[in-house]
Design an enzyme around this catalytic site. Sequence first.
Site, short mmCIF file in Angstrom:
data_model
loop_
_atom_site.label_atom_id
_atom_site.label_comp_id
_atom_site.label_asym_id
_atom_site.label_seq_id
_atom_site.Cartn_x
_atom_site.Cartn_y
_atom_site.Cartn_z
N ASN A 7 0.87 -1.18 0.00
CA ASN A 7 0.00 0.00 0.00
C ASN A 7 0.90 1.23 0.00
O ASN A 7 1.41 1.64 1.03
CB ASN A 7 -0.90 -0.02 1.25
CG ASN A 7 -1.77 1.22 1.34
OD1 ASN A 7 -1.89 1.98 0.38
ND2 ASN A 7 -2.37 1.44 2.51
N HIS A 94 -9.91 1.26 4.54
CA HIS A 94 -8.66 1.49 5.29
C HIS A 94 -8.94 2.47 6.43
O HIS A 94 -9.75 3.39 6.27
CB HIS A 94 -7.59 2.04 4.34
CG HIS A 94 -6.22 2.05 4.96
ND1 HIS A 94 -5.84 3.00 5.88
CD2 HIS A 94 -5.18 1.21 4.82
CE1 HIS A 94 -4.60 2.75 6.27
NE2 HIS A 94 -4.16 1.66 5.65
N GLU A 168 -5.91 -4.89 10.50
CA GLU A 168 -4.90 -3.86 10.77
C GLU A 168 -5.28 -3.09 12.04
O GLU A 168 -6.11 -2.16 11.97
CB GLU A 168 -4.82 -2.86 9.62
CG GLU A 168 -4.49 -3.47 8.28
CD GLU A 168 -3.88 -2.42 7.36
OE1 GLU A 168 -2.71 -2.57 7.02
OE2 GLU A 168 -4.56 -1.44 7.02
C1 PEP Z 1 -1.29 0.48 6.21
O1 PEP Z 1 -1.52 1.69 6.28
O2 PEP Z 1 -2.06 -0.28 5.61
C2 PEP Z 1 -0.09 0.00 6.86
C3 PEP Z 1 -0.03 -1.25 7.18
O3 PEP Z 1 0.88 0.94 7.09
P1 PEP Z 1 2.28 0.68 7.85
O4 PEP Z 1 2.87 -0.60 7.31
O5 PEP Z 1 3.10 1.88 7.53
O6 PEP Z 1 1.94 0.56 9.30
#
Ligand code: PEP
Length: 255
Positions: A7, A94, A168
């Site tokens: 991403n 997201h 996440e």
């Molecule tokens: C994201 O925003 O989907 C993400 C996983 O970011 P990071 O790896 O920078 O935490």
Amino acid sequence: MSILIANWKMNPDSLNKAELLFAQEIKNNTKHQIIICPPHIWLESLYKKYKKYIQKNIGLGCQNINHEENGAHTGEVSIKMIKDSGCKYIIIGHSERRATGETQEIINQKIQLTLKHKLTPILCIGEPMVIKQQGLQSVKNYLETQLIECLKNISLADKKQKIFIAYEPIWAIGNFAIQHLNQTEILEIKQSIELTLQNLFSTLNIHKTFKILYGGSVDEKNIKTFVGNNLMDGSLIGTSSLNPKTFQTICKQIN
Ligand code: PEP
């Protein structure tokens, strides 16, 4: 084969840099399914340039679509435009978009549209810090509600259709110094997500239809805590996907 989704968020700031990053990230990949999600503006050029590599184990995805199929929506990008630019995957819900007011209802509409056009949604779910502080059961309940509301009225008549779920935790995104979940907690959360999916889609083999990924400050040092063996099926990677060396090292770490 694990699934590694890059991403890129609002990066890089020129097409030249985007082409270079894309080439470096897909280089020598035979082991994994790699899906690169650049900003909308680079999609078509990247697709045209790297078309011959964009096949089964290299995919092109995007970071958002509008929830309406057509219409007067200034500044927005539609599912048909995304499809026409070679994308097969769409990140939906997201936390950075939810923070701008995107509701579960809108997210549900985006998933319905994505499936209607036979593309693969990457549905992001995850709890804020206040929920984490209430303990693992509260986290599981929070994720269950997100799944029920975001996947409402989805029938999946086409048995080949896939949905990716990216777990996440919001507190872990862009926060590399944080104390991450351990493998036992990751497994427990994965099992709880699977149980919810099985309850929602009782006639489906959920292991075939759904892939469950982890995201949140994943790097070459911690990837093995989350992915591989019977842990998560892959990872959604933000910051570390902007550094091709780190991204390649992450790919090499897992089997
Ligand atoms: C994201 O925003 O989907 C993400 C996983 O970011 P990071 O790896 O920078 O935490």
